[in-house]
Design a protein around this motif. Structure first.
Motif, mmCIF file in Angstrom:
data_model
loop_
_atom_site.group_PDB
_atom_site.id
_atom_site.type_symbol
_atom_site.label_atom_id
_atom_site.label_comp_id
_atom_site.label_asym_id
_atom_site.label_seq_id
_atom_site.Cartn_x
_atom_site.Cartn_y
_atom_site.Cartn_z
ATOM 1 N N LEU A 195 0.832 -1.203 0.000
ATOM 2 C CA LEU A 195 0.000 0.000 0.000
ATOM 3 C C LEU A 195 0.869 1.258 0.000
ATOM 4 N N PRO A 196 0.342 2.379 -0.476
ATOM 5 C CA PRO A 196 1.075 3.650 -0.344
ATOM 6 C C PRO A 196 1.346 3.933 1.143
ATOM 7 N N ARG A 197 2.377 4.695 1.429
ATOM 8 C CA ARG A 197 2.789 4.909 2.822
ATOM 9 C C ARG A 197 1.712 5.561 3.692
ATOM 10 N N HIS A 198 0.852 6.363 3.073
ATOM 11 C CA HIS A 198 -0.150 7.067 3.868
ATOM 12 C C HIS A 198 -1.371 6.205 4.207
ATOM 13 N N VAL A 199 -1.460 4.999 3.613
ATOM 14 C CA VAL A 199 -2.607 4.114 3.872
ATOM 15 C C VAL A 199 -2.200 3.070 4.915
ATOM 16 N N LYS A 200 -2.828 3.134 6.066
ATOM 17 C CA LYS A 200 -2.452 2.249 7.176
ATOM 18 C C LYS A 200 -3.686 1.590 7.808
ATOM 19 N N LEU A 201 -3.421 0.451 8.429
ATOM 20 C CA LEU A 201 -4.411 -0.113 9.341
ATOM 21 C C LEU A 201 -4.349 0.709 10.620
ATOM 22 N N ILE A 202 -5.505 1.036 11.175
ATOM 23 C CA ILE A 202 -5.532 1.789 12.428
ATOM 24 C C ILE A 202 -5.922 0.831 13.552
ATOM 25 N N TYR A 203 -5.055 0.754 14.582
ATOM 26 C CA TYR A 203 -5.349 -0.111 15.720
ATOM 27 C C TYR A 203 -5.464 0.720 16.984
ATOM 28 N N ASP A 204 -6.634 0.676 17.580
ATOM 29 C CA ASP A 204 -6.904 1.428 18.809
ATOM 30 C C ASP A 204 -6.582 2.909 18.611
ATOM 31 N N GLY A 205 -6.937 3.412 17.411
ATOM 32 C CA GLY A 205 -6.736 4.824 17.109
ATOM 33 C C GLY A 205 -5.353 5.172 16.602
ATOM 34 N N VAL A 206 -4.421 4.203 16.548
ATOM 35 C CA VAL A 206 -3.033 4.464 16.135
ATOM 36 C C VAL A 206 -2.770 3.839 14.761
ATOM 37 N N PRO A 207 -2.342 4.648 13.747
ATOM 38 C CA PRO A 207 -1.961 4.074 12.445
ATOM 39 C C PRO A 207 -0.714 3.208 12.617
ATOM 40 N N VAL A 208 -0.757 1.981 12.085
ATOM 41 C CA VAL A 208 0.390 1.071 12.250
ATOM 42 C C VAL A 208 0.921 0.606 10.897
ATOM 43 N N THR A 209 2.228 0.428 10.872
ATOM 44 C CA THR A 209 2.894 -0.103 9.682
ATOM 45 C C THR A 209 3.073 -1.600 9.878
#
Length: 900
Positions: free
Chosen positions: A287-301
């Protein structure tokens, strides 16, 4: 609380006369024996279960199932069609724990589920008038009885004809009326088996196919030619593909294998085989760097492999049927966390590890939104660009589309390896949501000729194995990780091998017509046997023959808990005196099967005996019968006869009887409706039924709106006649010119608005398409002003409608309008309305009947061809292009006089 062991209750070995007589007293007789007939339509999909153990489903309440998932594979080897699975590979069910039943429980205490019952079959569904004096159930019973009587007469006639012609059957020491002795009770000689375990059986056709030696095929090139890269885009690729198709079709014309039925009867399926292997799905692109899974409100790589699994789920948030399914979510998250544990979970913006432990805290929306945007971009691509991309893909895959099979070019059906993703499953599959892993070359076995060049695996990889299995019709195979099922690359549906498989299937059904009377006579006699095993077997064959139930096999704990005839349990069958049986279970593909049927009085009594206390929930009804034993018994009548042949035979024989007496006249749509009526009756009589599709009501509503639109045009055209000749109103009468009551002012206004908007969109799309073409051709694009000028006609139309509504008058349209011309237009519009009404009625009648299932899988396609030729209806009205290719052998092999 400790689990109690399940005490399996088994029926007594023999049925005493005392038990038999006691059952006779309990069940009131209806005075006559009827062939099986369905009262209600099944299977159904919606189910609201009161108790978690109902229908054998141990996972608690089932959610309503909207539709079959669209994540289909080209060949679903994990299908629950139990008849296709080798007996040696089937597993026994682990019995569910339950407390022993109370002795005081009533023998008929089982109550049907509180659930929406499927609608009853209607007269319209078999093309009959609803005001008929004869009830539909009674009519169908009489018709089924007549069809069975004709079948018995036909079987006796065939055997008599074979004897007269000097049948090669070895004579036995027997009386003259040997045919009347139950075949299963005669002394059986073991059938000589071929290498593959199946005795070769000649076709019993009364009208043999012409014995014509197949001409030698053209000398083919030694290797499959590689496709020329598409330098000129789509046009070039399409031209090459068309040429390949044409060559294949030319060769097909030369080689009419169905006129040489002996071809392919042995175990060796090919002598030489060359192909190019398989096409693998593209590698995963992060995915592009700006697209993340968000866990408990925190974007994670995430690590690449873990991110790919996250995208499997994130990309399908719009599939509510899956993502709102607790089983789907649990299975996905179990697999997701397993890979997270291996890859170190996620990292926040500062590089600190974020442990992903709870599904509820995961937010996949950013991933979904990115995929949704990408899908929209792809959809919005100019037509020329879409064509170029498709041409590029086709050119890259052209090499894999064909193989050389015994020197003849054959199309390959499914050369693409399925990409990784989430397993959807059918119905309520227990493994839905699990991760389908990427298939590597190291898992794939290639099947190819010894002299042929083995396809090169992708760089850095190797094949698992290379085989030269001349008894196999597969080109490549691998084992998938979800169910451990094997996936095969096979030839296309229109290839010789696939065609021969269909041909043999229907010929097997045609052969059954020679024995059906004796089989039915035997099972009716055995239904009164004092031996429990014989009585259970006879009753099961009755249910399979009369109600098209599948044979059924027991499942393992990790398999979908589906049921068939032999695996029916106590809770799946409810008895309602005097002779109604209610079936309610999870059938093929985990879809709920609900059906109310009227059965022979003896069958009703037998089922009551099979459910006799101390039997209770989860106890088998047919506890002294297995599918293997059932098929072994059937094989004593006819080599290769299994339970599923009855479905094909009953559908084809019923259709053949209906076509024999049919007189179809009128327009093409009317003739198609006649065919569909016959097909519908086959589906009802043979119990091939389905649930009403979720979108059916909307579809019918749209058709009705189109009809109403045409009715409005009829009214406007009549008003134009008054504009041309004001005296016409007096001549024809005011009633002729009145607007239909249901098309009131509000409807007219809304319809006019939709017509205006429809024209606006049509003009806008045409403008955009013209600009795309101009750009592709290197020409100057049109300016927005051009679109404004084109849209001027829309404003004129809106003004015209506004004036009509105000004045109540409609000005005549067209060049030189006359009353005669306008009357002609009215006639044409009325004809279109009648055609659409026929189509709508046909569609509505089909809503609960699986016509496609009957037509494609169970009715011999040659019968459809007979109808097409006999009543001069284009075969295209019945078979799509794909089906015409699949049934090419049927289309070319019979004329209108052919008989099943």
């Amino acid at each position: 609380m400790a689990n109690h062991p399940h005490f399996t209750v088994k029926s007594a070995d023999r049925i005493s006369k005392k038990t038999d007589q006691a059952m006779d007293k309990q069940i009131p007789s209806n005075g006559h024996v009827e062939p099986g007939i369905s009262i209600r339509m099944g299977p159904v999909e919606d189910m609201d279960v009161d108790a978690p153990h109902t229908n054998g489903n141990v996972n608690g309440k089932r959610k309503s199932r909207g539709s079959i998932p669209n994540g289909k594979t080209y060949k679903d080897a994990s299908s629950s069609d139990e008849d296709d699975k080798p007996l040696s590979k089937r597993r026994r069910t682990s019995q569910q724990t339950k407390k022993p039943k109370e002795d005081s429980e009533s023998e008929l205490s089982d109550v049907p589920l509180k659930a929406r019952k499927p609608p009853k079959a209607t007269a319209h569904q078999i093309g009959e008038s609803s005001d008929s004096d004869i009830p539909l159930g009674q009519k169908l019973v009489k018709e089924k009885a007549a069809i069975e009587k004709a079948a018995a007469k036909e079987a006796q006639a065939i055997r008599k004809k074979e004897k007269a012609a000097g049948s090669k059957r070895k004579p036995k020491v027997e009386s003259e009326s040997e045919d009347d002795i139950p075949l299963a009770k005669k002394k059986k000689q073991p059938a000589k088996k071929a290498t593959n375990g199946v005795k070769k059986v000649e076709s019993d056709s009364d009208v043999p196919l012409k014995k014509k030696a197949a001409p030698a095929p053209k000398k083919a090139k030694a290797k499959v030619e590689a496709a020329t890269p598409a330098k000129k885009g789509k046009a070039k690729a399409k031209e090459e593909e068309t040429e390949q198709d044409r060559e294949a079709e030319d060769e097909e014309e030369e080689y009419r294998w169905w006129e040489d039925p002996a071809k392919g009867d042995g175990t060796k399926k090919w002598t030489t085989l060359e192909h190019s292997g398989v096409v693998f799905p593209p590698e995963y692109e992060p995915l592009p760097r700006h697209v993340k899974l968000i866990y408990d409100g925190v974007p994670v790589t995430l690590q690449k492999d873990a991110e790919e699994v996250a995208t499997f789920y994130g990309s399908m948030l719009n599939s509510t049927h899956n993502v709102e399914n607790p089983t789907f979510n649990k299975n996905f998250f179990d697999d997701f966390t397993a890979i997270l544990d291996k890859t170190g979970h996620g990292k926040d913006k500062d590089g600190k590890t974020v442990k992903i432990k709870k599904f509820e805290k995961c937010d996949f929306k950013p991933i979904f939104e990115w995929f949704d945007t990408e899908r929209a971009k792809k959809k919005a691509l100019p037509a020329a660009e879409k064509k170029a991309l498709k041409a590029e893909k086709d050119a890259a895959e052209a090499l894999y589309m064909y193989c050389m099979w015994d020197g003849r070019k054959q199309k390959v059906g499914n050369f693409r390896v399925e990409p990784p993703g989430l397993f959807r499953g059918r119905g309520e599959h227990p493994k839905t949501g699990k991760v389908k892993k990427r298939v590597l070359p190291e898992q794939i076995t290639i099947n190819i000729g010894k002299e042929a060049k083995v396809p090169e695996p992708p760089a850095g990889h190797r094949w698992k194995e290379v085989k030269h299995d001349q008894e196999g019709t597969w080109l490549a195979m691998w084992q998938e990780n979800i169910n451990g099922a094997y996936k095969y690359v096979m030839l296309a549906a229109n290839s010789d091998i696939k065609g021969q498989s269909d041909y043999k299937k229907f010929e097997k059904a045609r052969e059954l017509k020679k024995h059906i009377d004796r089989i039915r006579k035997d099972y009716k006699q055995d239904m009164k046997s004092d031996k429990m095993a014989d009585r259970q077997r006879a009753t099961a064959i009755y249910l399979i023959d009369q109600f098209a139930l599948r044979a059924g096999n027991e499942k393992g704990d990790d398999e979908a808990d589906t049921v068939g005839c032999c695996s029916l349990k106590y809770q799946h069958v409810t008895l309602k005196p005097p002779n109604t049986v209610i079936f309610d279970f999870l059938g093929k593909d985990s879809i709920r099967f609900y059906d109310e049927v009227q059965v022979d009085q003896q069958v009703f009594k037998n089922l009551k005996i099979f459910k006799k206390p101390p039997k209770g929930e989860n106890d088998d009804i047919f506890d002294r019968l297995t599918t293997a034993a059932l098929n072994k018994h059937l094989n004593s009548y006819m080599a290769g006869l299994t339970a599923k042949v009855f479905r094909t035979y009953n559908a084809s024989w019923t259709m053949a009887r209906l076509l024999k007496d049919m007189k179809s006249t009128g327009t093409i749509p009317e003739k198609v409706k006649d065919y569909n009526n016959a097909n519908r009756e086959v589906a009802i009589l043979c119990n091939h039924k389905r649930t009403v599709a979720a979108g059916h009501a909307g579809s019918i509503e749209k058709m009705q709106e189109k009809i109403n639109g045409l009715r409005y045009q009829v009214w406007r055209t009549k008003q134009m006649m008054i504009d041309v000749d004001s005296k016409i109103k007096k001549k024809k009468g005011a009633e002729y010119f009145e607007r239909p009551e249901d098309l009131d002012d509000d409807w007219v206004k809304q319809h006019q608005e939709s017509l205006i908007e429809e024209q606006r969109q049509k003009i806008t799309k045409k403008f955009e398409k013209d600009n795309e073409k101009a750009k592709a051709d290197g020409e100057k694009e049109m300016k927005p002003k051009e679109l404004e000028e084109r849209l001027a006609v829309v404003e004129e139309l809106a003004a015209k409608y506004k004036k009509e509504n105000k004045t109540g008058k409609v000005e005549a349209e067209g060049k030189g309008p006359t009353v005669e011309k306008l009357e002609g237009n009215v006639d044409k519009l009325n004809q279109r309305i009648e055609t659409m009404k026929i189509q709508m009625e046909d569609k509505d009648n089909n809503k609960e009947v699986a016509l496609g299932t009957s037509k494609i899988n169970y009715i011999d396609p040659r019968l459809t061809v007979v109808f097409s030729k006999k009543f001069n209806v284009p075969i295209e009205r019945f078979f799509s292009k794909t089906l015409r290719e699949k049934f090419d052998w049927a289309i070319k092999s019979v004329d209108e006089d052919w008989e099943f």
